[in-house]
Design an enzyme around this catalytic site. Structure first.
Site, short mmCIF file in Angstrom:
data_model
loop_
_atom_site.label_atom_id
_atom_site.label_comp_id
_atom_site.label_asym_id
_atom_site.label_seq_id
_atom_site.Cartn_x
_atom_site.Cartn_y
_atom_site.Cartn_z
CB THR A 1 12.83 -9.69 -3.39
OG1 THR A 1 13.59 -10.12 -2.54
CG2 THR A 1 12.02 -10.95 -3.93
CB VAL B 1 12.25 -1.26 -5.78
CG1 VAL B 1 12.32 -2.56 -6.37
CG2 VAL B 1 11.22 -0.34 -6.21
CG HIS C 1 16.75 -5.95 8.27
ND1 HIS C 1 16.38 -6.90 8.95
CD2 HIS C 1 17.55 -6.52 7.41
CE1 HIS C 1 16.68 -8.12 8.65
NE2 HIS C 1 17.41 -7.99 7.47
CE1 TYR D 1 -19.87 -1.48 -13.27
CE2 TYR D 1 -19.95 -2.44 -15.26
CZ TYR D 1 -19.29 -2.22 -13.92
OH TYR D 1 -18.42 -3.14 -13.67
N GLY E 1 -19.08 7.51 -9.31
CA GLY E 1 -18.49 6.98 -8.36
C GLY E 1 -17.25 5.93 -8.84
CB SER F 1 19.34 -0.58 0.41
OG SER F 1 18.83 0.36 1.28
CD GLN G 1 24.08 10.36 -2.25
OE1 GLN G 1 24.15 11.48 -1.82
NE2 GLN G 1 23.47 9.66 -1.59
CG ASP H 1 -16.05 -1.31 -11.72
OD1 ASP H 1 -15.32 -0.92 -10.81
OD2 ASP H 1 -16.89 -2.38 -11.48
CG LEU I 1 -31.36 7.27 -0.32
CD1 LEU I 1 -32.04 7.45 0.76
CD2 LEU I 1 -31.88 7.95 -1.50
CE1 TYR J 1 18.86 -12.36 5.77
CE2 TYR J 1 16.59 -11.46 6.72
CZ TYR J 1 17.93 -11.14 6.32
OH TYR J 1 18.44 -10.02 5.99
#
Length: 818
Positions: free
Chosen positions: A361, A358, A227, A533, A560, A47, A38, A546, A646, A261
């Site tokens: 860094t 993001v 910031h 499992y 589960g 940023s 834009q 898992d 249960l 910093y």
């Protein structure tokens, strides 16, 4: 052989993420890429335009460290018109308090685990790197010589030019008005200059991401926050030291005890502060780059907020007394509720991808991971902590995002314990047992919005007289000796565990069996009442999760899972013909784990069903009524003792708990929490997905190959596993036993062999039953043999340990099969 056509990709945003992604995609052959912006190119107004460019790689999250490490390597090889895109000046973090010095020692361990070169420095060594530091104020430092400064705008343009040379198109001053859909997926991006056809749309719009997401009804749970960043007047100490192309030579300096910093800007010093109040930004009041006269992400500097930070800066660097703040701004950055990026493809709108929250860094690393994910279907870096679908619905509300993201800002430089929970908003989700847990003095931590008891003060009398080793300060936080008493009650009598936060899915319909056969690794074609499992894999054989799968009827399964990512994965792969229904039943149900040698004595008198070993065997399930409450009983155990999970509807949960509690009084029943649970499961060697294993690992090296049935037919990941089955693993997840019981570690510590770091710890706890301190660790296969002597680095001290055979407790499984 014909190849599929290269998709048309439109990336929204030409900041550091959009440019990096265009470069990564085109490098891999996806050259039909258009980047719309834009604002102007390449100082877009977002940023990236004002970012100070700090690249510190070491992070508690291995994924973020890998992202940052790739950013350093990539930007270090980039230049624009002969000028570098990265200055490897290094990083220096200072400790001015004993607590920070401890934290830097732990950070040195993290760096070693993730293979980042680092060193701990004395105060004198710190002053040699930054001569103007007040030597008397510091206790030491953490130095990472390969960190440095990314020149964000140069890196944007350098990557964009490479992408353009491969066929990409960059369009400035194109404001996105809408994203159209056709056939249930994205079809075009509508701008004020016309529509752009698209098969894939990537939102890399930074702080404007939520606005783009709303065009499609997609949540982008981030909060733009201001910031503060300031620059001093000219400093005599920097005269002639730097120039405009190499504007810094001393390491980036972090004074985290003051949330500050520092970095050089030729002959001036830049100072960033996280010490001020959170300053959320309302996007509705912010002009777009197209409408703003200057940089819309650079707000007016608020001097009063910076004044305390200036005083702290002068105290650390006394030479600043002769200087002052010459200019400053409040720069907008994106914060999420957990401090992690938002990556992935929307399930609701196929073809719409997010690359949000993001920072510079991690930008190149994120772009590489996303390009791999889009093209290959998976990233070589595990992304479960970044996947936008990781959140529960209650974590997506505006108030929740605002409060937690603001706290993320406050905590950027805080010393955080691995178990430290957010304080607000709480309680958010509670089980039906919550009132009784409060009465028993439960100490709660939080995960996924759930209040989870870690121990109960009511059990304090049981802990009196226990001889426990004196553990260190960090291992003593969020821990109580009461956990030992609760573990003992589980091993010796019977205990109740609240397992309600375990996410539960109902998978039903005529195609349910075929669907689960295709999605999981184990044999699902078993009689109703069987529990299995199993694993969810990606196509490369990586362990995505898992599961515990109970076949309750011919076409009805209860599963589960580990969290919302599993629900998302299964919904993405479910048939669209209505033959399979995948439903999250967690909120309407609850679960209590009843485990211990007297579990049958507790449960059997409360039901007419046969709960004997012959009547309800290990890894079997049945519906029953207990004390008048309908339940689904599964004979499974994550603590290695006889018992059942249960499951009941939430409205009957409190009655179920009360009945079990009352009936258990003569048996010595105890309520037990997650702290005891973690110790017991490590004694048995039970893995925790997301901690011990992720998609970076295959089942054989993770020690869960027993859950794979290659002979059952095709399933996701089978082809990759078939190739791996006959190959010896290159690495293994193995238990370590420390020589000294007081050596209790936290996780993520490096493991050394012959003075070389060879692996890292995943989970750790003191084993109350075996009387030894345990850590599970990933090690190269040659070092993973039982009996191998290793050392675990913990707060700069190397603790001796030995690789052990597993399981550490009850290898015959006699206790669980009574």
């Amino acid at each position: 052989m014909t190849h599929p056509p290269v998709p048309r990709v439109v990336i929204i945003g030409a900041g550091i993420v959009g440019c990096s992604l265009a470069d990564e995609l085109t490098e891999r052959g996806w050259t039909n890429v258009t980047v719309v912006e834009q604002g102007p190119l390449f100082a877009t107004g977002g940023s990236s335009s004002h970012a100070p460019g700090l690249v510190f790689r070491t992070n508690a999250a291995k994924t973020l460290t890998e992202f940052a490490d790739y950013t350093v390597r990539k930007f270090g090889g980039l230049n624009l018109a002969g000028q570098p895109c990265f200055q490897q000046v290094g990083g220096l973090e200072l400790a001015t308090t004993p607590a920070r010095w401890d934290d830097l020692q732990r950070k040195h361990g993290l760096a070693t685990s993730w293979r980042i070169r680092s060193e701990l420095l004395t105060p004198q060594e710190c002053v040699r790197l930054w001569p103007t530091i007040d030597r008397e104020r510091i206790l030491g430092g953490f130095h990472t010589p390969e960190d440095g400064l990314a020149k964000a705008l140069r890196a944007c343009e350098a990557q964009a030019r490479r992408a353009i040379a491969r066929g990409a198109i960059f369009l400035a001053h194109h404001k996105v008005l809408d994203i159209e859909q056709r056939g249930g997926r994205v079809s075009s991006v509508v701008t004020d200059c016309g529509a752009l056809p698209a098969d894939i749309v990537v939102c890399a719009a930074g702080l404007w991401g939520p606005k783009i997401g709303r065009m499609l009804g997609v949540d982008v749970p981030l909060l733009p926050m201001a910031h503060q960043y300031a620059k001093t007047t000219q400093l005599a100490e920097l005269a002639g030291r730097n120039d405009e192309f190499h504007d810094a030579r001393r390491p980036i300096l972090r004074h985290q005890d003051a949330d500050l910093y520092f970095r050089e800007h030729v002959d001036r010093l830049g100072i960033g502060s996280y010490a001020h109040r959170p300053m959320p930004v309302d996007l509705a009041e912010l002009p777009s780059s197209a409408e703003a006269r200057g940089m819309p992400s650079m707000l007016e500097f608020t001097d009063a907020d910076f004044e305390p930070s200036w005083q702290h800066a002068v105290e650390l660097l006394p030479a600043l007394r002769d200087s002052k703040v010459e200019e400053g701004f409040n720069g907008i950055m994106s914060f999420t509720t957990d401090g992690m990026p938002l990556l992935g493809e929307s399930r609701q709108v196929p073809g719409f991808w997010l690359a949000e929250a993001v920072w510079v860094t991690h930008s190149a690393g994120v772009a590489r991971a996303l390009a791999e994910w889009m093209i290959d279907g998976r990233s070589t870096t595990d992304l479960h902590e970044c996947d936008v679908h990781r959140f529960e619905q209650v974590q997506l509300g505006d108030d929740y995002v605002h409060e937690r993201a603001a706290q993320s800002f406050v905590e950027v430089y805080d010393i955080l314990h691995p178990l430290q929970p957010a304080e607000h908003p709480r309680p958010l989700r509670t089980s039906p047992f919550y009132p009784r847990q409060q009465e028993l003095g439960a100490f709660f931590l939080e995960a996924g919005g759930w209040e989870r008891p870690h121990w109960y003060e009511a059990n304090a009398p049981l802990a009196e007289g226990l001889a426990l080793p004196q553990r260190g300060a960090w291992a003593s936080r969020y821990w109580s000796p009461i956990a030992a008493a609760e573990a003992g009650a589980t091993r010796e009598r019977v205990a109740l565990y609240d397992m309600t936060p375990l996410k539960r899915l109902e998978i039903s319909g005529p195609g349910a069996l075929e669907f689960l056969q295709r999605m999981t690794t184990n044999q699902m074609d078993r009689k109703p009442g069987a529990v299995s499992y199993a694993l969810l894999l990606d196509e490369a054989g990586g362990v995505r999760s898992d599961l515990t799968v109970a076949r309750l009827a011919h076409d009805h399964f209860q599963v589960g899972v580990n969290g919302n990512l599993d629900l998302d994965w299964l919904l993405r792969h479910a048939p669209t013909d209505g033959s399979v229904l995948v439903r999250d039943i967690t909120a309407g149900t609850c679960c209590v784990g009843v485990w211990g040698p007297r579990a049958r004595d507790l449960v059997q008198p409360l039901t007419r069903e046969d709960f004997s070993h012959q009547g309800l065997g290990y890894f079997k399930a049945r519906r029953a009524t207990i004390a008048g409450v309908p339940v689904t009983a599964m004979r499974v155990s994550y603590v290695g003792e006889l018992g059942w999970e249960l499951y009941a509807d939430a409205d009957g949960g409190l009655r179920l708990w009360d009945a079990l509690w009352e009936a258990g009084q003569d048996l010595g029943v105890a309520a037990a929490g997650r702290s005891a649970f973690n110790s017991l499961r490590l004694e048995k060697g039970y893995r925790a997905w997301g901690t011990d294993m992720t998609a970076e690992h295959n089942p054989y090296e993770a020690g869960v190959g027993f859950a794979v049935r290659l002979d059952k037919g095709d399933f996701v990941g089978r082809r990759a596993l078939a190739e791996l089955a006959d190959q010896p693993p290159r690495r293994r997840l193995v238990p370590l036993l420390f020589d000294h019981p007081e050596h209790v570690v936290l996780g993520k510590e490096p493991v050394h062999l012959a003075d070389s770091a060879i692996g890292y710890v995943t989970s750790a706890a003191y084993g109350y039953t075996i009387g030894r301190s345990i850590a599970y660790a990933w090690l190269p296969a040659p070092a993973a043999a039982p009996g191998t002597r290793v050392e675990v680095e913990y707060f700069a001290e190397k603790l001796p340990a030995t690789v052990a055979a597993e399981p550490l407790f009850d290898p015959e499984m006699a206790r669980i099969r009574r």
